[in-house]
Enzyme design. Structure first.
Site, PDB file in Angstrom:
ATOM      1  N   HIS A  16       1.836   5.969  -8.062  1.00 21.77           N
ATOM      2  CA  HIS A  16       1.097   5.501  -6.894  1.00 21.77           C
ATOM      3  C   HIS A  16       0.038   4.452  -7.228  1.00 21.77           C
ATOM      4  O   HIS A  16      -0.533   3.840  -6.326  1.00 21.77           O
ATOM      5  CB  HIS A  16       0.468   6.685  -6.154  1.00 21.77           C
ATOM      6  CG  HIS A  16       1.424   7.341  -5.212  1.00 21.77           C
ATOM      7  ND1 HIS A  16       1.043   7.885  -4.009  1.00 21.77           N
ATOM      8  CD2 HIS A  16       2.771   7.505  -5.280  1.00 21.77           C
ATOM      9  CE1 HIS A  16       2.107   8.380  -3.381  1.00 21.77           C
ATOM     10  NE2 HIS A  16       3.159   8.156  -4.137  1.00 21.77           N
ATOM     11  N   ASP A  34       2.912   2.709  -3.425  1.00 16.63           N
ATOM     12  CA  ASP A  34       2.453   3.806  -2.568  1.00 16.63           C
ATOM     13  C   ASP A  34       3.611   4.305  -1.700  1.00 16.63           C
ATOM     14  O   ASP A  34       4.730   3.780  -1.746  1.00 16.63           O
ATOM     15  CB  ASP A  34       1.240   3.395  -1.731  1.00 16.63           C
ATOM     16  CG  ASP A  34       1.524   2.264  -0.741  1.00 16.63           C
ATOM     17  OD1 ASP A  34       2.690   2.109  -0.309  1.00 16.63           O
ATOM     18  OD2 ASP A  34       0.572   1.534  -0.391  1.00 16.63           O
TER      19      ASP A  34
END
Length: 209
Positions: free
Chosen positions: A182, A186
């Site tokens: 991430h 994302d």
């Protein structure tokens, strides 16, 4: 890291493989299921370039080349030979590359440059009957795609929901899980990538255009 899961209807890939097998010349290799997965992966990486990146300590490195590492069980452990420039190759070339690399990996005949690097990894445990799993990211890559076995499920029939049309069918469905770092990718970016990946496999003729 986090994981994103999606189901892919495999029926059109199966039909496309059968059509091309019927049209193939004698002795010509049949297109592999892995070839379709890798080509769909490469096209999706061109559409969502952020996924084709790595974490470089204090910045993100985005790659221009699309090189997929394919996890292969050698009997002595896993190795990840690379299909280079997968976005520039056709299905037949990718299928041939995967077959050659896997065979030489199991014979321990790969050169270091053939398995060191890569911009994204695919791990397929479908041949072991595993329908769904999460794979561990191979640093410094940002993503790894875990591909499970197909299984028969009830899904909407083609055209269902359009103009009030209704209907269901039984089809082979493949489960895939995208694990993302991430810091680089994302959930929204990963989900967009999966949308394109699934679209290619559910309309494989689009990969030939």
């Amino acid at each position: 890291h986090g994981g994103l899961f999606v189901s892919v209807v495999w029926a059109e890939v199966g039909a496309s493989r059968s059509r091309r097998a019927a049209e193939a010349a004698d002795g010509e290799d049949r297109l592999s299921g892995d070839g379709f997965v890798l080509k769909a992966w490469a096209i999706a990486c061109r559409k969502v370039a952020e996924v084709n990146s790595s974490w470089a300590g204090d910045f993100v490195r985005q790659y221009n080349n699309v090189d997929v590492s394919v996890a292969v069980d050698t009997g002595d452990g896993l190795i990840t030979p690379i299909v280079f420039d997968a976005d520039l190759k056709g299905l037949a070339a990718i299928s041939a590359d995967v077959k050659d690399l896997a065979a030489r990996a199991k014979e321990h005949k790969l050169q270091p440059q053939e398995f060191q690097g890569g911009t994204f990894t695919i791990s397929n445990l479908g041949m072991f009957g595993i329908t769904n799993f999460s794979a561990i990211i191979n640093p410094p890559q940002a993503c790894i795609l875990a591909v499970g076995a197909t299984s028969k499920r009830v899904v909407p029939a083609p055209g269902a929901g359009e103009g009030g049309a209704d209907g269901l069918r039984v089809a082979n469905v493949m489960s895939v899980t995208l694990s993302c770092d991430h810091r680089v990718v994302d959930g929204a970016v990963g989900a967009t990538w999966l949308k394109h990946f699934r679209a290619m496999l559910e309309d494989p003729d689009a990969m030939l255009l």
